[in-house]
Design a protein around this motif. Structure first.
Motif, PDB file in Angstrom:
ATOM      1  N   GLY A 294       5.211   8.946  17.183  1.00 19.66           N
ATOM      2  CA  GLY A 294       4.025   9.596  16.635  1.00 19.66           C
ATOM      3  C   GLY A 294       4.261  10.282  15.313  1.00 19.66           C
ATOM      4  N   HIS A 295       5.538  10.544  14.963  1.00 18.97           N
ATOM      5  CA  HIS A 295       5.854  11.172  13.691  1.00 18.97           C
ATOM      6  C   HIS A 295       5.856  10.130  12.568  1.00 18.97           C
ATOM      7  CE1 HIS A 295       8.145  14.893  15.496  1.00 18.97           C
ATOM      8  NE2 HIS A 295       6.950  14.707  16.028  1.00 18.97           N
ATOM      9  N   LEU A 296       5.760  10.610  11.326  1.00 18.18           N
ATOM     10  CA  LEU A 296       5.873   9.763  10.139  1.00 18.18           C
ATOM     11  C   LEU A 296       7.161  10.088   9.398  1.00 18.18           C
ATOM     12  CD1 LEU A 296       2.251  10.055   8.651  1.00 18.18           C
ATOM     13  CD2 LEU A 296       3.107   8.442  10.361  1.00 18.18           C
ATOM     14  N   VAL A 297       7.837   9.048   8.926  1.00 17.63           N
ATOM     15  CA  VAL A 297       9.044   9.211   8.115  1.00 17.63           C
ATOM     16  C   VAL A 297       8.770   8.568   6.758  1.00 17.63           C
ATOM     17  CG1 VAL A 297      11.512   8.780   7.906  1.00 17.63           C
ATOM     18  CG2 VAL A 297      10.494   9.119  10.179  1.00 17.63           C
ATOM     19  N   ILE A 298       8.904   9.347   5.692  1.00 16.58           N
ATOM     20  CA  ILE A 298       8.717   8.837   4.337  1.00 16.58           C
ATOM     21  C   ILE A 298      10.087   8.365   3.850  1.00 16.58           C
ATOM     22  CG2 ILE A 298       7.781   9.273   2.061  1.00 16.58           C
ATOM     23  CD1 ILE A 298       5.774   9.599   4.394  1.00 16.58           C
ATOM     24  N   VAL A 299      10.318   7.090   3.985  1.00 12.84           N
ATOM     25  CA  VAL A 299      11.636   6.485   3.751  1.00 12.84           C
ATOM     26  C   VAL A 299      12.021   6.590   2.277  1.00 12.84           C
ATOM     27  CG1 VAL A 299      12.848   4.266   3.762  1.00 12.84           C
ATOM     28  CG2 VAL A 299      11.400   4.918   5.706  1.00 12.84           C
TER      29      VAL A 299
ATOM     30  N   ALA B 194      -6.609  11.351  -3.450  1.00  9.28           N
ATOM     31  CA  ALA B 194      -6.506  12.704  -3.996  1.00  9.28           C
ATOM     32  C   ALA B 194      -5.077  13.080  -4.356  1.00  9.28           C
ATOM     33  CB  ALA B 194      -7.060  13.712  -2.996  1.00  9.28           C
ATOM     34  N   GLU B 195      -4.098  12.300  -3.869  1.00 14.53           N
ATOM     35  CA  GLU B 195      -2.690  12.668  -4.044  1.00 14.53           C
ATOM     36  C   GLU B 195      -1.936  11.803  -5.040  1.00 14.53           C
ATOM     37  OE1 GLU B 195      -1.659  15.337  -2.841  1.00 14.53           O
ATOM     38  OE2 GLU B 195      -3.085  15.786  -1.239  1.00 14.53           O
TER      39      GLU B 195
ATOM     40  N   TYR C 217       6.403   1.981  -5.383  1.00 11.65           N
ATOM     41  CA  TYR C 217       6.434   1.563  -3.977  1.00 11.65           C
ATOM     42  C   TYR C 217       6.919   2.707  -3.103  1.00 11.65           C
ATOM     43  CZ  TYR C 217       7.839  -1.150   0.180  1.00 11.65           C
ATOM     44  OH  TYR C 217       7.983  -1.635   1.457  1.00 11.65           O
ATOM     45  N   ALA C 218       6.302   2.848  -1.941  1.00 11.43           N
ATOM     46  CA  ALA C 218       6.747   3.832  -0.948  1.00 11.43           C
ATOM     47  C   ALA C 218       6.456   3.307   0.445  1.00 11.43           C
ATOM     48  CB  ALA C 218       6.065   5.178  -1.161  1.00 11.43           C
TER      49      ALA C 218
ATOM     50  N   ALA D 290       6.256  11.380  -2.389  1.00 16.12           N
ATOM     51  CA  ALA D 290       5.783  12.761  -2.220  1.00 16.12           C
ATOM     52  C   ALA D 290       4.279  12.791  -1.963  1.00 16.12           C
ATOM     53  CB  ALA D 290       6.129  13.589  -3.457  1.00 16.12           C
ATOM     54  N   ALA D 291       3.538  11.910  -2.645  1.00 17.22           N
ATOM     55  CA  ALA D 291       2.093  11.829  -2.421  1.00 17.22           C
ATOM     56  C   ALA D 291       1.790  11.389  -0.997  1.00 17.22           C
ATOM     57  CB  ALA D 291       1.467  10.861  -3.426  1.00 17.22           C
ATOM     58  N   CYS D 292       2.574  10.437  -0.485  1.00 21.02           N
ATOM     59  CA  CYS D 292       2.388   9.976   0.891  1.00 21.02           C
ATOM     60  C   CYS D 292       2.677  11.097   1.890  1.00 21.02           C
ATOM     61  CB  CYS D 292       3.282   8.780   1.174  1.00 21.02           C
ATOM     62  SG  CYS D 292       2.794   7.264   0.326  1.00 21.02           S
TER      63      CYS D 292
END
Length: 285
Positions: free
Chosen positions: A98-103, A244-245, A200-201, A138-140
């Motif tokens: 359920g968590h998000l990881v910004i790789v 917005a980000e 890319y992210a 960072a925006a993600c």
């Protein structure tokens, strides 16, 4: 230049709600057709383009996804910022389902995929030291928190060939290497995005603990699907928050990744390869 946001939707994410002027458009590229038609539209005044990585109905395996066609189609559509939303297993207790990881890093264990647009007759070597756009990542992260998710910034993504899940031995090995999450699709996608000079992210949505975890040594597809469905609402909210980000200054050099990458002398370049690569590297060709 105003950003155009591309979204590559992984397992469970097959569209974007709320787009103004939404239209599916079928396209062809020099590398064939992408996984599906591209969904074009506008969200909060920002142009967006969506592509389901596996196709609507989930028809492509991780190994048969037409990665080069997908990235070429996004580039041709005018996308500048590409966000990959992907389901992953976790190697870390704190990175829970359920968590998000910004790789921010990748380890490649794939073996059966074309990993470059370039080939014999036109050779290029791009840097993958920092494979994601720091500003877009960072925006993600901000968009993920705005969506109400628990977000981990930074993490190493182990890309395996699949389609089978890991053995216990493999899972323990990858965890010992310092990898944080495991998936089957973000390589060669990230490599191709760098060659296409896209920001890319990766937003990795954790569905399970992979096989290393006591009590989770057999990844049950039914459990993965259940978590995927729960994650879809979070992914949709994150996508809705992105306009917005996105748009901060990039310090990762994404848009100029090919500046010193092309090695083949102009008089030695294969003319057919030059024409094929114009949609990707036309800025320098």
């Amino acid at each position: 230049m105003e950003p155009v946001i591309g979204i590559v939707g992984g397992s469970g994410l097959y569209g974007v709600d709320g787009l103004t002027g939404a239209e599916w458009r079928a396209v062809e590229t020099p590398w064939g057709a992408p996984s599906d038609a591209l969904l074009h539209g506008t969200l909060d005044g920002t142009r967006m383009v969506f592509l389901p990585r596996h196709g609507r109905g989930h028809v492509h395996t991780p190994s048969t996804v037409p990665y080069r066609a997908n990235l070429a189609a996004m580039k041709a559509a005018g996308v500048t910022h590409l966000v990959s939303v992907s389901a992953v297993g976790s190697f870390r207790e704190e990175m829970a389902p359920g968590h998000l990881v910004i790789v921010d890093q990748f380890v490649d264990r794939t073996v059966a995929r074309a990993a470059s647009f370039f080939d014999t007759g036109l050779v290029a070597h791009v840097s993958m030291a920092h494979p994601v756009c720091a500003a877009l990542a960072a925006a993600c992260a901000r968009a993920g928190r705005a969506a109400g998710a628990t977000v981990h910034e930074g993490g190493t993504y182990l890309a395996m060939e699949g389609p089978q899940f890991s053995s216990v031995a493999e899972s323990r090995l990858y965890r010992s290497w310092g990898c944080d999450v495991i998936g089957m699709t973000n390589l060669p996608e990230a490599r191709l995005a760098r060659e296409a000079e896209l920001h890319y992210a990766t937003v990795a949505m954790v569905t399970d603990y992979d096989a290393w975890h006591d009590g989770h040594d057999a990844v049950a597809v039914s459990d993965v699907i259940a978590t995927l469905k729960a994650n879809v609402a979070t992914a949709a909210a994150l996508v809705a928050a992105l306009p917005a980000e996105v748009g901060g200054a990039c310090e990762t050099g994404c848009a100029t990744a090919l500046d010193h990458a092309i090695m083949t002398a102009p008089d030695a370049r294969d003319s057919a390869m030059v024409e094929r690569l114009r949609p990707i590297a036309g800025r320098l060709l």
